[in-house]
Design a protein around this motif. Structure first.
Motif, PDB file in Angstrom:
ATOM      1  N   LEU B 150       0.365   6.111  -4.929  1.00  0.00           N
ATOM      2  CA  LEU B 150       0.765   6.789  -3.688  1.00  0.00           C
ATOM      3  C   LEU B 150       1.965   7.700  -3.901  1.00  0.00           C
ATOM      4  CD1 LEU B 150       0.346   3.900  -1.108  1.00  0.00           C
ATOM      5  CD2 LEU B 150      -0.858   6.066  -1.060  1.00  0.00           C
ATOM      6  N   PRO B 171       2.076 -11.004   1.551  1.00  0.00           N
ATOM      7  CA  PRO B 171       1.174 -12.169   1.494  1.00  0.00           C
ATOM      8  C   PRO B 171       1.244 -12.956   0.174  1.00  0.00           C
ATOM      9  CG  PRO B 171       0.052 -10.296   2.463  1.00  0.00           C
ATOM     10  CD  PRO B 171       1.354  -9.780   1.937  1.00  0.00           C
TER      11      PRO B 171
ATOM     12  N   ILE C 136       5.944  -1.012   7.207  1.00  0.00           N
ATOM     13  CA  ILE C 136       4.785  -0.209   6.791  1.00  0.00           C
ATOM     14  C   ILE C 136       4.829   1.169   7.455  1.00  0.00           C
ATOM     15  CG2 ILE C 136       2.257  -0.060   6.948  1.00  0.00           C
ATOM     16  CD1 ILE C 136       2.155  -2.987   6.269  1.00  0.00           C
ATOM     17  N   TRP C 159      -3.803   7.492   2.942  1.00  0.00           N
ATOM     18  CA  TRP C 159      -4.197   6.341   2.113  1.00  0.00           C
ATOM     19  C   TRP C 159      -3.339   5.127   2.417  1.00  0.00           C
ATOM     20  CZ3 TRP C 159      -8.268   4.974  -0.636  1.00  0.00           C
ATOM     21  CH2 TRP C 159      -9.177   5.978  -0.989  1.00  0.00           C
ATOM     22  N   MET C 160      -2.027   5.362   2.564  1.00  0.00           N
ATOM     23  CA  MET C 160      -1.114   4.250   2.867  1.00  0.00           C
ATOM     24  C   MET C 160      -1.496   3.602   4.186  1.00  0.00           C
ATOM     25  SD  MET C 160       1.525   2.501   1.920  1.00  0.00           S
ATOM     26  CE  MET C 160       2.383   1.207   2.813  1.00  0.00           C
ATOM     27  N   ILE C 163      -4.522   1.448   3.566  1.00  0.00           N
ATOM     28  CA  ILE C 163      -4.145   0.243   2.816  1.00  0.00           C
ATOM     29  C   ILE C 163      -3.416  -0.729   3.748  1.00  0.00           C
ATOM     30  CG2 ILE C 163      -2.678  -0.624   0.956  1.00  0.00           C
ATOM     31  CD1 ILE C 163      -3.301   2.039  -0.511  1.00  0.00           C
ATOM     32  N   GLY C 164      -2.538  -0.179   4.598  1.00  0.00           N
ATOM     33  CA  GLY C 164      -1.835  -1.022   5.556  1.00  0.00           C
ATOM     34  C   GLY C 164      -2.796  -1.673   6.541  1.00  0.00           C
ATOM     35  N   ASN C 167      -4.344  -4.516   4.952  1.00  0.00           N
ATOM     36  CA  ASN C 167      -3.388  -5.567   4.617  1.00  0.00           C
ATOM     37  C   ASN C 167      -2.773  -6.238   5.849  1.00  0.00           C
ATOM     38  OD1 ASN C 167      -2.383  -7.043   2.562  1.00  0.00           O
ATOM     39  ND2 ASN C 167      -0.946  -5.528   1.824  1.00  0.00           N
ATOM     40  N   ILE C 171      -1.295  -9.941   6.266  1.00  0.00           N
ATOM     41  CA  ILE C 171       0.136 -10.170   6.434  1.00  0.00           C
ATOM     42  C   ILE C 171       0.379 -11.047   7.660  1.00  0.00           C
ATOM     43  CG2 ILE C 171       2.320  -9.049   7.021  1.00  0.00           C
ATOM     44  CD1 ILE C 171       1.440  -6.679   5.292  1.00  0.00           C
TER      45      ILE C 171
END
Lengths: 187, 222, 239
Positions: B150, B171, C136, C159-160, C163-164, C167, C171
């Motif tokens: 990234l 996690p 995030i 993309w982040m 991904i977040g 996730n 989490i």
């Protein structure tokens, strides 16, 4: 032979090449000429598939890609470097000839080799396999007269046997009989 | 052939810099710093140890990330990897494995040694402890690979990496530290360990593909 | 007419022209009504007294923090798959608004925590999840401007976000698990507040405030999106 159809290449917001249509027959050297930042490298990268063209089609055979970035002066040796690049193209290093004379420095780390010698090692990759197309970005950088002569004869024997070379260069006088493509700078 | 490529990826990461040694050393120094901050009370340390070890492991995972892909981008190797016969996700998987081998696994080893040395009961739980640390090390490398992809080409990758990787690593941190402290609380570490294993498997399967897509997009976008 | 119809800037302008006055009207009516109801008319809680009124901002901002992230997630997927520039601009417009909602949620949570728990911050599972969501958001926003070319920042942020998105449930689950491991739940009164069986007198202002604040967030996002589109157009023309 390969084909470019209406190829348009841009980098950022700058247009580098507009609607290029061109057929390259075997045995041809195509020179990309133009001042710094005029888009020669971007165009070459587009041919290699490393830059998505803005529009257009291209039909490219297998190729060697030699960038203008010189090999960094690390602790790596030319032997490891060449083995790695052979592995990347799916072969082992089966080179039979050594026109650049790098066999004498195979185990000397790059940080003890001059720019010219590092360039010679990089160009030796051209002998590792025989794809029909060579994409070369400033291949004559840092070479002495003898190295230059070797490079010229290498490219000549490649095109004589039906290969094609596309070369981005600031020294077009080295290939007086080549086809050329002019880049004028950011349009 | 992939052997040659993996060896080169690993040696480029570590050689001349002794990254493994750095990771080990970082772990020990950071742990010592925490202990100096907390005090030497053995009972208190024993309860805090699992959490400390895992928190330091996450931080150790940040080592080596700034160069994981950036060095290859700088000298054109990344282009060669993109054009190579092996697929980009496999290259990314190799990068992830190299990062684990060079930083997170050595740090996990240091964690195992330190925990065993400082806690009298640790030997009883050595297998669980070792499994947890190894799984955690690998998942932190997977998350780290995503962070490296990234931030590839960014202006201030260092800080940005920490900001990205640490939340994504929550996690595995929780499950790993939970498994490590389970014996102290008198509960079984099986559940947190299996959760950690599940996360690790998912992370190492998905991360190389995501990282490959991100890297390809970054390189080829005009 | 599909989604990509609105990806065209001209079509988006047309849509904004219809939607903006509508949302503004709703906002002007709902927010004052909701605020008066929440702060004055609705009854104080029999345990928490007037402190419960924080809920009328806290819960809507919690909803917004997640709803905006979900919207960004959808935009990010569209941006990655179909490469719409509008998706990237939407992320630029919406992520900071989502982060602001998350910050508001955390701050009101802390203000509420002081009278309830006696401290500003408690590592309660819900608060901790929101804190990680904030991290995030910060990481994603940092990516937006970390590159020399804004398009690259937009793609990295997309993309982040995805991904977040993958996730975040993990989490949330892990934080809940961690919380029960370390401290048994002491928040029954908070849990009761979140109960849908809540008194109608409280539910009414909560709903009005939620809808009103959602309209406000939508207005801000649309205005920011228009500004981003203009800025991008200018940048392209400038060269």
């Amino acid at each position: 032979m390969f084909l470019l159809e209406n190829l348009t290449v841009a980098r950022g917001n700058a247009l580098m090449a507009l609607n290029v249509t061109r057929t390259l027959k075997s045995g041809v050297v195509l020179l990309l000429e133009g001042p710094n930042g005029s888009g020669k490298t971007s165009f070459l990268r587009a041919l290699a598939g490393l830059l998505k063209p803005a529009s257009g089609k291209l039909d490219i055979p297998e190729f060697h890609w030699i960038s203008a970035i010189s090999v960094p002066p690390s602790v790596e040796t030319p032997r490891e470097y060449l083995a790695f690049h052979a592995a990347l193209s799916g072969t082992i290093d089966t080179r039979k000839t050594d026109p650049f004379g790098v066999d004498t420095v195979l185990d000397t780390p790059f940080n003890r080799l001059s720019t010219g010698w590092r360039q010679r090692v990089k160009l030796t990759r051209l002998l590792q396999s025989q794809p029909p197309l060579w994409l070369l970005d400033e291949p004559s950088d840092g070479l002495d007269a003898k190295g230059m002569e070797t490079l010229l004869s290498l490219i000549k024997s490649h095109t004589d046997s039906g290969g094609i070379a596309v070369i981005a260069t600031h020294q077009p006088q080295l290939w007086p009989h080549a086809e050329t493509m002019q880049f004028v700078g950011a349009a | 052939m992939s052997g040659v490529i993996f060896t080169r990826i690993l040696s480029r990461m570590t050689r001349g810099r002794g990254l493994q040694m750095q990771a080990l050393l970082f772990f020990v120094l950071a742990l010592a710093a925490f202990v100096f901050g907390i005090g030497a009370d053995p009972e208190q340390l024993e309860t805090l140890m699992p959490g400390l070890v895992w928190a330091i492991l996450v931080l150790a995972g940040l080592l080596g990330l700034p160069d994981l892909l950036e060095a290859d981008a700088a000298d054109g190797t990344l282009d060669d990897l993109l054009l190579s016969k092996i697929s980009l996700p496999s290259v990314m998987a190799m990068k992830m494995a190299a990062h684990a081998a060079a930083t997170t696994l050595p740090a996990a080893l240091a964690a195992l040694i330190c925990t065993s040395a400082m806690s009298p009961d640790a030997f009883k739980y050595l297998p669980q402890l070792a499994t947890g640390l190894a799984l955690g090390a690998i998942s932190f490398s997977a998350v780290g690979l995503l962070g490296a992809a990234l931030t590839l080409g960014s202006r201030r990758a260092g800080t940005l990496l920490a900001v990205i990787v640490l939340p994504l690593g929550v996690p595995p941190l929780i499950f790993g530290a939970g498994a490590a402290s389970a014996p102290l609380l008198g509960v079984s570490p099986v559940m947190p360990l299996s959760l950690l294993a599940a996360f690790t498997v998912a992370a190492i399967t998905l991360a190389p593909f995501a990282a490959a897509a991100i890297v390809r997009m970054k390189v080829t976008t005009p | 007419m599909n989604l990509s119809y609105f990806a065209n800037p001209a079509h988006f302008e047309k849509l904004a022209k219809v939607v903006l006055p509508l949302l503004s009207t709703l906002c002007i009516i709902l927010l004052p009504v909701g605020l008066v109801d929440a702060l004055i008319i609705s009854p104080p809680d029999y345990q928490q007294g007037d402190a419960v009124r924080i809920m009328y901002v806290h819960v809507p901002s919690a909803w917004l923090s997640m709803a905006i992230y979900a919207a960004c997630g959808i935009a990010a997927i569209i941006g990655i798959v179909w490469k719409h520039t509008l998706a990237e601009l939407f992320l630029r417009a919406a992520l900071p608004v989502g982060a602001a909602a998350t910050a508001l949620c955390l701050i009101t949570g802390m203000l509420w925590g002081k009278p309830m728990w006696g401290t500003w911050w408690v590592w309660d599972a819900r608060l901790t999840s929101v804190l990680v969501l904030m991290f995030i958001y910060i990481a994603t926003i940092a990516l937006l401007d970390a590159f020399d070319r804004p398009e690259q920042g937009g793609q990295a942020a997309a993309w982040m976000t995805v991904i977040g998105l993958v996730n975040l449930p993990i989490i949330k689950y892990s934080v809940e698990w961690w919380n029960t491991l370390h401290q048994p739940s002491s928040l029954s009164s908070l849990k009761r507040m979140m109960n849908p069986a809540m008194a109608g007198d409280m539910l009414r202002p909560l709903l009005v405030m939620t809808v009103g604040l959602t309209c406000l967030a939508a207005i801000i996002v649309i205005l920011r999106l228009k500004a981003e589109m203009l800025a991008r157009k200018k940048a392209v023309k400038g060269i």
